[in-house]
Motif scaffolding. Structure first.
Motif, PDB file in Angstrom:
ATOM      1  N   ALA A  57       0.831  -1.203   0.000  1.00 28.43           N
ATOM      2  CA  ALA A  57       0.000   0.000   0.000  1.00 28.43           C
ATOM      3  C   ALA A  57       0.865   1.253   0.000  1.00 28.43           C
ATOM      4  CB  ALA A  57      -0.929  -0.022   1.217  1.00 28.43           C
ATOM      5  N   SER A  58       1.890   1.268   0.838  1.00 33.26           N
ATOM      6  CA  SER A  58       2.759   2.447   0.915  1.00 33.26           C
ATOM      7  C   SER A  58       3.504   2.672  -0.390  1.00 33.26           C
ATOM      8  CB  SER A  58       3.756   2.280   2.067  1.00 33.26           C
ATOM      9  OG  SER A  58       3.092   2.278   3.316  1.00 33.26           O
ATOM     10  N   PHE A  59       4.027   1.626  -0.994  1.00 27.32           N
ATOM     11  CA  PHE A  59       4.771   1.770  -2.245  1.00 27.32           C
ATOM     12  C   PHE A  59       3.859   2.155  -3.401  1.00 27.32           C
ATOM     13  CE2 PHE A  59       8.406  -1.227  -0.786  1.00 27.32           C
ATOM     14  CZ  PHE A  59       8.940  -0.191  -0.047  1.00 27.32           C
ATOM     15  N   THR A  60       2.609   1.695  -3.363  1.00 28.88           N
ATOM     16  CA  THR A  60       1.657   2.102  -4.406  1.00 28.88           C
ATOM     17  C   THR A  60       1.394   3.597  -4.335  1.00 28.88           C
ATOM     18  OG1 THR A  60       0.597  -0.076  -4.401  1.00 28.88           O
ATOM     19  CG2 THR A  60      -0.670   1.759  -5.313  1.00 28.88           C
ATOM     20  N   VAL A  61       1.155   4.090  -3.124  1.00 27.65           N
ATOM     21  CA  VAL A  61       0.940   5.531  -2.940  1.00 27.65           C
ATOM     22  C   VAL A  61       2.184   6.312  -3.348  1.00 27.65           C
ATOM     23  CG1 VAL A  61       0.592   7.335  -1.207  1.00 27.65           C
ATOM     24  CG2 VAL A  61      -0.809   5.275  -1.162  1.00 27.65           C
ATOM     25  N   THR A  63       9.285  10.624  -2.150  1.00 30.07           N
ATOM     26  CA  THR A  63       8.862   9.272  -1.782  1.00 30.07           C
ATOM     27  C   THR A  63       8.706   9.131  -0.282  1.00 30.07           C
ATOM     28  OG1 THR A  63       9.970   8.342  -3.722  1.00 30.07           O
ATOM     29  CG2 THR A  63       9.428   6.822  -1.937  1.00 30.07           C
ATOM     30  N   THR A  64       9.677   9.646   0.462  1.00 26.85           N
ATOM     31  CA  THR A  64       9.570   9.575   1.926  1.00 26.85           C
ATOM     32  C   THR A  64       8.360  10.369   2.418  1.00 26.85           C
ATOM     33  OG1 THR A  64      11.050  11.476   2.227  1.00 26.85           O
ATOM     34  CG2 THR A  64      12.056   9.305   2.153  1.00 26.85           C
ATOM     35  N   ALA A  65       8.131  11.527   1.817  1.00 26.68           N
ATOM     36  CA  ALA A  65       6.975  12.337   2.216  1.00 26.68           C
ATOM     37  C   ALA A  65       5.674  11.594   1.943  1.00 26.68           C
ATOM     38  CB  ALA A  65       6.993  13.673   1.473  1.00 26.68           C
ATOM     39  N   ALA A  66       5.607  10.893   0.807  1.00 25.18           N
ATOM     40  CA  ALA A  66       4.394  10.147   0.460  1.00 25.18           C
ATOM     41  C   ALA A  66       4.155   8.995   1.429  1.00 25.18           C
ATOM     42  CB  ALA A  66       4.508   9.630  -0.969  1.00 25.18           C
ATOM     43  N   ILE A  67       5.216   8.269   1.780  1.00 21.29           N
ATOM     44  CA  ILE A  67       5.071   7.131   2.692  1.00 21.29           C
ATOM     45  C   ILE A  67       4.636   7.610   4.071  1.00 21.29           C
ATOM     46  CG2 ILE A  67       6.360   5.333   3.886  1.00 21.29           C
ATOM     47  CD1 ILE A  67       7.978   4.921   1.354  1.00 21.29           C
ATOM     48  N   VAL A  68       5.258   8.684   4.553  1.00 22.20           N
ATOM     49  CA  VAL A  68       4.882   9.222   5.866  1.00 22.20           C
ATOM     50  C   VAL A  68       3.457   9.763   5.835  1.00 22.20           C
ATOM     51  CG1 VAL A  68       5.388  11.030   7.547  1.00 22.20           C
ATOM     52  CG2 VAL A  68       7.253   9.714   6.542  1.00 22.20           C
ATOM     53  N   ALA A  69       3.081  10.443   4.764  1.00 21.78           N
ATOM     54  CA  ALA A  69       1.730  10.996   4.658  1.00 21.78           C
ATOM     55  C   ALA A  69       0.685   9.888   4.632  1.00 21.78           C
ATOM     56  CB  ALA A  69       1.612  11.865   3.410  1.00 21.78           C
ATOM     57  N   GLU A  70       0.950   8.834   3.856  1.00 24.36           N
ATOM     58  CA  GLU A  70       0.004   7.705   3.803  1.00 24.36           C
ATOM     59  C   GLU A  70      -0.109   7.039   5.159  1.00 24.36           C
ATOM     60  OE1 GLU A  70      -1.517   3.821   3.715  1.00 24.36           O
ATOM     61  OE2 GLU A  70       0.638   4.192   4.001  1.00 24.36           O
ATOM     62  N   GLY A 115       0.336   2.544   8.707  1.00 26.14           N
ATOM     63  CA  GLY A 115      -0.288   3.423   9.687  1.00 26.14           C
ATOM     64  C   GLY A 115      -1.492   2.787  10.360  1.00 26.14           C
ATOM     65  N   GLY A 116      -2.282   2.051   9.575  1.00 27.47           N
ATOM     66  CA  GLY A 116      -3.458   1.393  10.131  1.00 27.47           C
ATOM     67  C   GLY A 116      -3.091   0.309  11.134  1.00 27.47           C
ATOM     68  N   ILE A 117      -2.053  -0.476  10.830  1.00 33.40           N
ATOM     69  CA  ILE A 117      -1.621  -1.532  11.756  1.00 33.40           C
ATOM     70  C   ILE A 117      -1.105  -0.917  13.057  1.00 33.40           C
ATOM     71  CG2 ILE A 117      -0.112  -3.512  12.054  1.00 33.40           C
ATOM     72  CD1 ILE A 117       0.021  -3.718   8.988  1.00 33.40           C
ATOM     73  N   ILE A 118      -0.336   0.173  12.920  1.00 34.51           N
ATOM     74  CA  ILE A 118       0.169   0.856  14.120  1.00 34.51           C
ATOM     75  C   ILE A 118      -0.995   1.355  14.973  1.00 34.51           C
ATOM     76  CG2 ILE A 118       1.488   2.839  14.944  1.00 34.51           C
ATOM     77  CD1 ILE A 118       3.206   2.566  12.390  1.00 34.51           C
ATOM     78  N   ALA A 119      -2.020   1.906  14.314  1.00 31.38           N
ATOM     79  CA  ALA A 119      -3.179   2.410  15.044  1.00 31.38           C
ATOM     80  C   ALA A 119      -3.937   1.272  15.735  1.00 31.38           C
ATOM     81  CB  ALA A 119      -4.102   3.167  14.095  1.00 31.38           C
ATOM     82  N   GLU A 120      -4.053   0.127  15.063  1.00 28.31           N
ATOM     83  CA  GLU A 120      -4.765  -1.009  15.649  1.00 28.31           C
ATOM     84  C   GLU A 120      -4.076  -1.516  16.910  1.00 28.31           C
ATOM     85  OE1 GLU A 120      -4.940  -3.881  12.553  1.00 28.31           O
ATOM     86  OE2 GLU A 120      -6.377  -2.747  11.344  1.00 28.31           O
TER      87      GLU A 120
END
Length: 293
Positions: free
Chosen positions: A90-94, A217-224, A242-247
Protein backbone atom coordinates in the motif's frame (compact mmCIF):
# COMPACT_ATOMS: atom_id res chain seq x y z
CA UNK A 1 64.42 0.39 -11.17
CA UNK A 2 63.40 0.94 -14.78
CA UNK A 3 60.83 3.47 -15.90
CA UNK A 4 58.51 0.66 -17.01
CA UNK A 5 58.73 -1.00 -13.59
CA UNK A 6 58.07 2.30 -11.84
CA UNK A 7 55.03 2.96 -14.05
CA UNK A 8 53.70 -0.55 -13.48
CA UNK A 9 54.12 -0.19 -9.73
CA UNK A 10 52.38 3.17 -9.69
CA UNK A 11 49.52 1.78 -11.76
CA UNK A 12 49.18 -1.20 -9.45
CA UNK A 13 48.89 1.10 -6.45
CA UNK A 14 46.57 3.55 -8.17
CA UNK A 15 44.06 0.98 -9.42
CA UNK A 16 43.06 -0.32 -5.96
CA UNK A 17 42.79 3.26 -4.71
CA UNK A 18 40.47 4.16 -7.58
CA UNK A 19 38.49 0.98 -7.06
CA UNK A 20 38.11 1.86 -3.37
CA UNK A 21 36.92 5.33 -4.27
CA UNK A 22 34.33 3.95 -6.66
CA UNK A 23 33.00 1.42 -4.14
CA UNK A 24 29.74 2.69 -2.60
CA UNK A 25 29.87 3.46 1.12
CA UNK A 26 28.64 0.78 3.50
CA UNK A 27 25.69 2.94 4.46
CA UNK A 28 24.55 3.20 0.84
CA UNK A 29 24.80 -0.56 0.40
CA UNK A 30 22.88 -1.15 3.63
CA UNK A 31 20.14 1.33 2.66
CA UNK A 32 19.80 -0.08 -0.86
CA UNK A 33 19.80 -3.63 0.52
CA UNK A 34 17.04 -2.84 3.00
CA UNK A 35 14.86 -1.22 0.33
CA UNK A 36 15.46 -4.20 -1.97
CA UNK A 37 14.40 -6.63 0.77
CA UNK A 38 11.23 -4.69 1.57
CA UNK A 39 10.32 -4.26 -2.11
CA UNK A 40 10.94 -7.91 -2.97
CA UNK A 41 8.97 -9.05 0.08
CA UNK A 42 6.04 -6.82 -0.93
CA UNK A 43 6.14 -8.17 -4.48
CA UNK A 44 6.88 -11.86 -3.97
CA UNK A 45 5.56 -12.96 -0.57
CA UNK A 46 1.88 -12.33 -1.49
CA UNK A 47 2.35 -14.85 -4.33
CA UNK A 48 3.19 -17.66 -1.93
CA UNK A 49 0.45 -20.15 -1.00
CA UNK A 50 -1.01 -19.54 2.42
CA UNK A 51 -0.30 -15.81 2.39
CA UNK A 52 -3.42 -14.14 3.75
CA UNK A 53 -3.02 -11.00 5.88
CA UNK A 54 -6.76 -11.07 6.65
CA UNK A 55 -6.84 -14.62 8.03
CA UNK A 56 -7.18 -14.82 11.79
CA UNK A 57 -5.67 -17.58 13.89
CA UNK A 58 -8.31 -17.50 16.60
CA UNK A 59 -6.42 -20.06 18.67
CA UNK A 60 -3.49 -17.64 19.10
CA UNK A 61 -4.71 -14.04 19.46
CA UNK A 62 -2.02 -11.52 20.43
CA UNK A 63 0.57 -14.29 20.32
CA UNK A 64 4.17 -13.26 20.90
CA UNK A 65 6.71 -13.60 18.06
CA UNK A 66 7.70 -17.21 17.56
CA UNK A 67 8.17 -20.00 15.05
CA UNK A 68 4.56 -20.05 13.88
CA UNK A 69 4.25 -16.28 13.59
CA UNK A 70 7.66 -14.60 13.29
CA UNK A 71 6.38 -11.17 14.30
CA UNK A 72 3.49 -12.41 16.41
CA UNK A 73 -0.23 -11.94 15.85
CA UNK A 74 -2.66 -9.13 16.55
CA UNK A 75 -5.78 -9.20 18.70
CA UNK A 76 -7.71 -11.00 15.94
CA UNK A 77 -4.98 -13.61 15.46
CA UNK A 78 -3.78 -12.16 12.14
CA UNK A 79 -0.11 -12.59 11.33
CA UNK A 80 1.73 -9.28 11.90
CA UNK A 81 4.51 -10.15 9.42
CA UNK A 82 2.04 -10.81 6.63
CA UNK A 83 0.11 -7.65 7.42
CA UNK A 84 3.33 -5.61 7.51
CA UNK A 85 4.34 -6.97 4.09
CA UNK A 86 0.88 -6.21 2.70
CA UNK A 87 1.11 -2.72 4.21
CA UNK A 88 4.35 -2.17 2.30
CA UNK A 89 2.47 -2.72 -0.95
CA UNK A 90 0.00 0.00 0.00
CA UNK A 91 2.76 2.45 0.91
CA UNK A 92 4.77 1.77 -2.25
CA UNK A 93 1.66 2.10 -4.41
CA UNK A 94 0.94 5.53 -2.94
CA UNK A 95 4.60 6.51 -3.33
CA UNK A 96 4.65 5.41 -6.98
CA UNK A 97 1.52 7.42 -7.78
CA UNK A 98 2.95 10.42 -5.93
CA UNK A 99 6.19 10.36 -7.92
CA UNK A 100 4.34 9.83 -11.20
CA UNK A 101 2.05 12.82 -10.67
CA UNK A 102 4.66 15.06 -9.08
CA UNK A 103 7.45 14.32 -11.54
CA UNK A 104 5.34 14.59 -14.69
CA UNK A 105 3.28 17.58 -13.57
CA UNK A 106 6.03 19.46 -11.78
CA UNK A 107 8.60 18.64 -14.45
CA UNK A 108 6.40 19.96 -17.24
CA UNK A 109 5.52 23.14 -15.34
CA UNK A 110 9.12 23.73 -14.31
CA UNK A 111 10.37 23.34 -17.88
CA UNK A 112 7.72 25.74 -19.18
CA UNK A 113 8.32 28.34 -16.44
CA UNK A 114 12.10 28.28 -16.77
CA UNK A 115 12.19 28.24 -20.57
CA UNK A 116 9.46 30.68 -21.59
CA UNK A 117 9.68 32.98 -18.53
CA UNK A 118 7.66 36.20 -18.65
CA UNK A 119 3.86 35.79 -18.39
CA UNK A 120 4.10 31.99 -18.50
CA UNK A 121 6.42 31.98 -15.51
CA UNK A 122 4.17 34.37 -13.60
CA UNK A 123 1.02 32.30 -14.21
CA UNK A 124 2.74 29.07 -13.24
CA UNK A 125 4.24 30.78 -10.18
CA UNK A 126 0.75 31.89 -9.09
CA UNK A 127 -0.63 28.37 -9.48
CA UNK A 128 2.29 26.94 -7.51
CA UNK A 129 1.84 29.47 -4.69
CA UNK A 130 -1.86 28.65 -4.62
CA UNK A 131 -1.20 24.93 -4.30
CA UNK A 132 1.36 25.48 -1.55
CA UNK A 133 -1.12 27.57 0.44
CA UNK A 134 -3.65 24.72 0.64
CA UNK A 135 -3.45 22.46 3.74
CA UNK A 136 -2.70 19.26 1.88
CA UNK A 137 -3.49 16.61 4.49
CA UNK A 138 -6.79 18.24 5.38
CA UNK A 139 -7.81 18.32 1.72
CA UNK A 140 -6.87 14.65 1.33
CA UNK A 141 -8.97 13.81 4.39
CA UNK A 142 -11.95 15.64 2.88
CA UNK A 143 -11.51 13.89 -0.47
CA UNK A 144 -11.26 10.47 1.22
CA UNK A 145 -14.38 11.23 3.25
CA UNK A 146 -16.30 12.13 0.07
CA UNK A 147 -14.91 9.53 -2.34
CA UNK A 148 -14.09 6.73 0.07
CA UNK A 149 -10.65 5.33 0.91
CA UNK A 150 -8.65 4.54 -2.20
CA UNK A 151 -4.92 4.25 -2.81
CA UNK A 152 -5.45 5.91 -6.20
CA UNK A 153 -7.16 8.94 -4.68
CA UNK A 154 -4.63 9.24 -1.85
CA UNK A 155 -1.59 8.80 -4.11
CA UNK A 156 -2.87 11.20 -6.75
CA UNK A 157 -3.70 13.94 -4.25
CA UNK A 158 -0.39 13.62 -2.39
CA UNK A 159 1.34 13.73 -5.78
CA UNK A 160 -0.57 16.88 -6.66
CA UNK A 161 0.87 18.60 -3.61
CA UNK A 162 4.41 17.59 -4.53
CA UNK A 163 4.04 19.29 -7.93
CA UNK A 164 5.08 22.74 -6.59
CA UNK A 165 8.33 21.35 -5.17
CA UNK A 166 9.24 19.52 -8.37
CA UNK A 167 8.33 22.65 -10.33
CA UNK A 168 10.68 24.86 -8.32
CA UNK A 169 13.56 22.39 -8.55
CA UNK A 170 13.22 22.00 -12.32
CA UNK A 171 12.60 25.71 -12.95
CA UNK A 172 15.75 26.73 -11.10
CA UNK A 173 17.88 24.32 -13.14
CA UNK A 174 16.32 25.38 -16.45
CA UNK A 175 16.92 29.06 -15.67
CA UNK A 176 20.58 28.27 -15.03
CA UNK A 177 20.99 26.07 -18.10
CA UNK A 178 19.29 28.50 -20.48
CA UNK A 179 22.26 30.86 -20.10
CA UNK A 180 24.87 28.19 -20.80
CA UNK A 181 26.87 28.31 -24.01
CA UNK A 182 25.66 25.04 -25.50
CA UNK A 183 22.02 26.11 -25.14
CA UNK A 184 22.70 29.54 -26.58
CA UNK A 185 24.53 27.92 -29.49
CA UNK A 186 21.57 25.64 -30.20
CA UNK A 187 19.26 28.64 -30.22
CA UNK A 188 21.52 30.61 -32.56
CA UNK A 189 21.52 27.67 -34.97
CA UNK A 190 17.75 27.91 -35.17
CA UNK A 191 17.03 24.65 -33.38
CA UNK A 192 13.35 24.23 -32.52
CA UNK A 193 12.60 25.01 -28.82
CA UNK A 194 11.14 21.57 -28.14
CA UNK A 195 14.23 19.95 -29.63
CA UNK A 196 16.50 22.09 -27.45
CA UNK A 197 14.49 21.17 -24.40
CA UNK A 198 14.54 17.47 -25.24
CA UNK A 199 18.21 17.20 -26.16
CA UNK A 200 19.95 19.89 -24.13
CA UNK A 201 17.81 20.65 -21.08
CA UNK A 202 15.99 17.49 -20.00
CA UNK A 203 19.14 15.28 -19.74
CA UNK A 204 20.62 17.80 -17.28
CA UNK A 205 17.39 18.24 -15.32
CA UNK A 206 16.65 14.53 -14.94
CA UNK A 207 19.35 13.68 -12.33
CA UNK A 208 18.25 16.46 -9.97
CA UNK A 209 14.58 15.55 -10.41
CA UNK A 210 15.28 11.89 -9.69
CA UNK A 211 17.30 12.86 -6.62
CA UNK A 212 14.43 14.98 -5.30
CA UNK A 213 12.09 12.05 -5.98
CA UNK A 214 13.66 10.28 -2.99
CA UNK A 215 12.49 13.12 -0.74
CA UNK A 216 9.02 13.03 -2.31
CA UNK A 217 8.86 9.27 -1.78
CA UNK A 218 9.57 9.57 1.93
CA UNK A 219 6.97 12.34 2.22
CA UNK A 220 4.39 10.15 0.46
CA UNK A 221 5.07 7.13 2.69
CA UNK A 222 4.88 9.22 5.87
CA UNK A 223 1.73 11.00 4.66
CA UNK A 224 0.00 7.70 3.80
CA UNK A 225 0.99 6.28 7.17
CA UNK A 226 -0.31 9.36 8.97
CA UNK A 227 -3.62 9.28 7.09
CA UNK A 228 -4.08 5.58 7.83
CA UNK A 229 -3.22 6.11 11.49
CA UNK A 230 -5.90 8.84 11.69
CA UNK A 231 -8.46 6.61 9.97
CA UNK A 232 -8.40 8.23 6.52
CA UNK A 233 -6.46 5.50 4.74
CA UNK A 234 -7.51 2.00 3.84
CA UNK A 235 -10.40 0.78 5.93
CA UNK A 236 -9.71 -2.04 8.37
CA UNK A 237 -9.04 -4.90 8.05
CA UNK A 238 -7.16 -3.90 4.87
CA UNK A 239 -3.54 -3.54 6.01
CA UNK A 240 -1.41 -0.41 5.82
CA UNK A 241 1.51 0.54 8.03
CA UNK A 242 -0.29 3.42 9.69
CA UNK A 243 -3.46 1.39 10.13
CA UNK A 244 -1.62 -1.53 11.76
CA UNK A 245 0.17 0.86 14.12
CA UNK A 246 -3.18 2.41 15.04
CA UNK A 247 -4.76 -1.01 15.65
CA UNK A 248 -2.03 -2.00 18.07
CA UNK A 249 -1.77 1.23 20.07
CA UNK A 250 -4.33 0.04 22.63
CA UNK A 251 -2.25 -3.07 23.33
CA UNK A 252 1.18 -1.49 23.65
CA UNK A 253 1.52 -2.69 27.21
CA UNK A 254 0.54 -6.32 26.59
CA UNK A 255 1.40 -6.87 22.91
CA UNK A 256 3.79 -4.13 21.75
CA UNK A 257 4.91 -6.10 18.67
CA UNK A 258 1.62 -5.33 16.91
CA UNK A 259 2.57 -1.66 16.54
CA UNK A 260 6.33 -1.82 16.88
CA UNK A 261 6.94 -4.19 13.94
CA UNK A 262 5.30 -2.02 11.23
CA UNK A 263 6.59 1.13 12.92
CA UNK A 264 10.16 -0.18 12.76
CA UNK A 265 9.80 -1.14 9.09
CA UNK A 266 8.30 2.26 8.30
CA UNK A 267 11.09 4.13 10.09
CA UNK A 268 13.88 2.06 8.52
CA UNK A 269 12.38 2.47 5.04
CA UNK A 270 12.11 6.24 5.40
CA UNK A 271 15.63 6.37 6.85
CA UNK A 272 17.02 4.35 3.93
CA UNK A 273 15.31 6.57 1.36
CA UNK A 274 16.53 9.73 3.06
CA UNK A 275 20.07 8.39 3.25
CA UNK A 276 20.18 7.47 -0.43
CA UNK A 277 18.69 10.81 -1.41
CA UNK A 278 21.22 12.68 0.71
CA UNK A 279 24.05 10.63 -0.81
CA UNK A 280 22.95 11.59 -4.31
CA UNK A 281 22.54 15.26 -3.37
CA UNK A 282 25.98 15.39 -1.77
CA UNK A 283 27.81 14.07 -4.81
CA UNK A 284 26.81 10.44 -5.38
CA UNK A 285 27.33 8.81 -8.77
CA UNK A 286 24.07 10.00 -10.27
CA UNK A 287 24.56 13.56 -9.09
CA UNK A 288 28.12 13.65 -10.27
CA UNK A 289 27.15 12.29 -13.64
CA UNK A 290 24.44 14.92 -13.98
CA UNK A 291 26.86 17.69 -13.03
CA UNK A 292 29.45 16.54 -15.57
CA UNK A 293 26.82 16.33 -18.29
Amino acid sequence: MSTAETTAGTTAVTMPVRAARRRPPAGVLAAAGWLAVVALAALLLPLLPGFDPLHGDFAHPSAAPGAGHWLGTDAAGRDVLQRTVAGARASFTVAALTILVGLLGGGALGLAAGWFRGPVDKVIGFVIDLLMSVPSLILVMIAVSLRGPSLTVIGTLIGLFTVPHFTRVVRAIVLSLSERGFVQAARMLGTAPLRVLRREIVPHVAPAAVTFAFTATTAAIVAEGSLSFLGFGLRPPEPSWGGIIAEGRTALGSAPWISLAPAAVLCLTVLALNYLGEHLRSGGPAAAKGARG
